[in-house]
Design an enzyme around this catalytic site. Structure first.
Site, PDB file in Angstrom:
ATOM      1  N   LYS A 233       0.833  -1.201   0.000  1.00 59.28           N
ATOM      2  CA  LYS A 233       0.000   0.000   0.000  1.00 59.28           C
ATOM      3  C   LYS A 233       0.867   1.251   0.000  1.00 59.28           C
ATOM      4  O   LYS A 233       0.625   2.187  -0.770  1.00 59.28           O
ATOM      5  CB  LYS A 233      -0.919   0.022   1.230  1.00 59.28           C
ATOM      6  CG  LYS A 233      -2.129  -0.865   1.088  1.00 59.28           C
ATOM      7  CD  LYS A 233      -2.867  -1.018   2.411  1.00 59.28           C
ATOM      8  CE  LYS A 233      -3.885  -2.153   2.288  1.00 59.28           C
ATOM      9  NZ  LYS A 233      -4.412  -2.616   3.567  1.00 59.28           N
TER      10      LYS A 233
ATOM     11  N   GLN B  12      -5.322  -1.481   9.449  1.00 56.58           N
ATOM     12  CA  GLN B  12      -5.217  -2.820   8.867  1.00 56.58           C
ATOM     13  C   GLN B  12      -5.885  -3.856   9.775  1.00 56.58           C
ATOM     14  O   GLN B  12      -5.658  -3.881  10.983  1.00 56.58           O
ATOM     15  CB  GLN B  12      -3.725  -3.164   8.669  1.00 56.58           C
ATOM     16  CG  GLN B  12      -3.459  -4.471   7.967  1.00 56.58           C
ATOM     17  CD  GLN B  12      -3.865  -4.475   6.496  1.00 56.58           C
ATOM     18  OE1 GLN B  12      -3.863  -3.447   5.824  1.00 56.58           O
ATOM     19  NE2 GLN B  12      -4.230  -5.644   6.001  1.00 56.58           N
TER      20      GLN B  12
ATOM     21  N   ASP C 131     -11.588   2.715   3.626  1.00 53.54           N
ATOM     22  CA  ASP C 131     -12.016   1.315   3.534  1.00 53.54           C
ATOM     23  C   ASP C 131     -13.512   1.216   3.247  1.00 53.54           C
ATOM     24  O   ASP C 131     -13.993   0.162   2.828  1.00 53.54           O
ATOM     25  CB  ASP C 131     -11.749   0.593   4.866  1.00 53.54           C
ATOM     26  CG  ASP C 131     -10.447  -0.197   4.860  1.00 53.54           C
ATOM     27  OD1 ASP C 131     -10.070  -0.719   3.798  1.00 53.54           O
ATOM     28  OD2 ASP C 131      -9.819  -0.301   5.938  1.00 53.54           O
TER      29      ASP C 131
HETATM   30  N1  GUN Z   1      -6.935  -6.671   5.756  1.00 55.97           N
HETATM   31  C1  GUN Z   1      -7.040  -7.363   4.592  1.00 55.97           C
HETATM   32  N2  GUN Z   1      -7.669  -6.618   3.665  1.00 55.97           N
HETATM   33  C2  GUN Z   1      -7.972  -5.439   4.244  1.00 55.97           C
HETATM   34  C3  GUN Z   1      -8.613  -4.246   3.784  1.00 55.97           C
HETATM   35  O1  GUN Z   1      -9.064  -4.131   2.636  1.00 55.97           O
HETATM   36  N3  GUN Z   1      -8.719  -3.243   4.690  1.00 55.97           N
HETATM   37  C4  GUN Z   1      -8.259  -3.359   5.958  1.00 55.97           C
HETATM   38  N4  GUN Z   1      -8.414  -2.325   6.781  1.00 55.97           N
HETATM   39  N5  GUN Z   1      -7.652  -4.446   6.420  1.00 55.97           N
HETATM   40  C5  GUN Z   1      -7.512  -5.473   5.558  1.00 55.97           C
END
Ligand code: GUN
Length: 291
Positions: free
Chosen positions: A53, A97, A120
């Protein structure tokens, strides 16, 4: 005829190029969108996601802000950090996350994030906006899946769509997006009777259950668009002792013989998720500045 393979990697790349051009234009006006990513603990998969990311955020010209907290961080401390990021004008998007360590209530953290910075799209305000057709931030994986469907066909009105999986992160928002496009939507799940028969009605089939190769070739309607959201690591003894490989929720080779178009794993939905996170960050940055 074998299905067309939907190239998520190429479509994600093209989306990132579009975003980079927009970010560059904004930068000319002194605006640099900022994405804050918070990682609590040492989960190996999460560390890989967070690294990817950050790299992609910088690659499109946005500011990446990373916060790494120890696994024993208290919920109160995490909520304090979220409050600081909510108040920080340089932060347009906040992503905490998941999964979080057991001592932290993830729902409470999600609800603490300013809905305008909730890239998100997990906050109940954004879920409610999606459900009522209001503009808002749409969860990244279903948003990316929808972009892949639309790369095959733009007019979806009247099509039968079946979403296998009812999670808040993928299944439910995916169903909302398909409904918005006037599909007839069925949400199937672990308690659905005769899942195979339900899947066979789908012009658009989205598999998001996290069960390796659950969806078999004879569950696929001839010519269907198949979106495989699953990413499952399974043993691959044929490749050598202790080796593994990634498979989706769909038995790819079988399904490909019947589908009209299908996403591969890896290289389908996966690359779209981070690209859509960047799209959401740009959207949040523009919305916070009134455009
Ligand atoms: N963990 C795995 N995929 C995601 C996501 O799309 N967002 C978040 N916040 N955590 C994740």
């Amino acid at each position: 005829m074998a299905a067309r393979i939907i190239d998520g990697k190429a479509i994600a790349q093209s989306l990132r190029e579009t975003l980079a051009a927009e970010v560059e234009a904004l930068s000319g006006r002194g605006i640099v969108p900022g994405l804050a990513v918070v990682l609590v603990g040492e989960d190996a998969a999460s560390q890989v996601y967070v690294r990817n990311k950050a790299a992609q955020t910088k690659a499109v010209g946005m500011r990446s802000i990373e916060h790494r907290l120890p696994a024993d961080t208290s919920e109160a401390d995490l909520l304090r950090l979220v409050a600081t990021l909510n108040a920080d004008d340089a932060v347009d998007g906040i992503l905490v996350q998941l999964p979080l360590p057991a001592q932290i209530d993830a729902q409470r953290v999600i609800e603490a994030i300013d809905p305008e910075k909730d890239v998100d799209g997990f906050h109940p305000v954004n879920a409610g906006r999606l459900a009522t057709g209001l503009p808002g931030l749409v969860p990244c994986t279903p948003q990316g899946s929808m972009r892949l469907v639309e790369s095959v066909r733009t007019d979806l009105a009247g099509l039968e769509a079946v979403v296998v999986g009812r999670s808040n992160i993928v299944g439910k928002p995916m169903a909302q997006l398909l409904l918005q496009r006037s599909c007839t939507v069925t949400i199937a799940h672990s308690r659905t009777r005769d899942l195979a028969e339900v899947c066979r009605r789908a012009d658009i089939l989205v598999a998001a259950v996290g069960r390796p190769e659950l969806v078999r070739g004879d569950w696929i309607r001839e010519g269907a668009i198949v979106i495989d959201v699953g990413i499952n690591r399974v043993p691959a003894p044929e490749a050598g002792e202790g080796k593994t490989r990634l498979v989706g929720d769909v038995a790819f080779e079988e399904a490909r013989a019947r589908a009209g178009a299908i996403t591969p794993v890896p290289g389908g939905v996966g690359p779209m998720t981070i690209a859509c996170l960047l799209a959401n960050t740009l959207q949040a940055a523009k919305a916070r500045r009134g455009n």
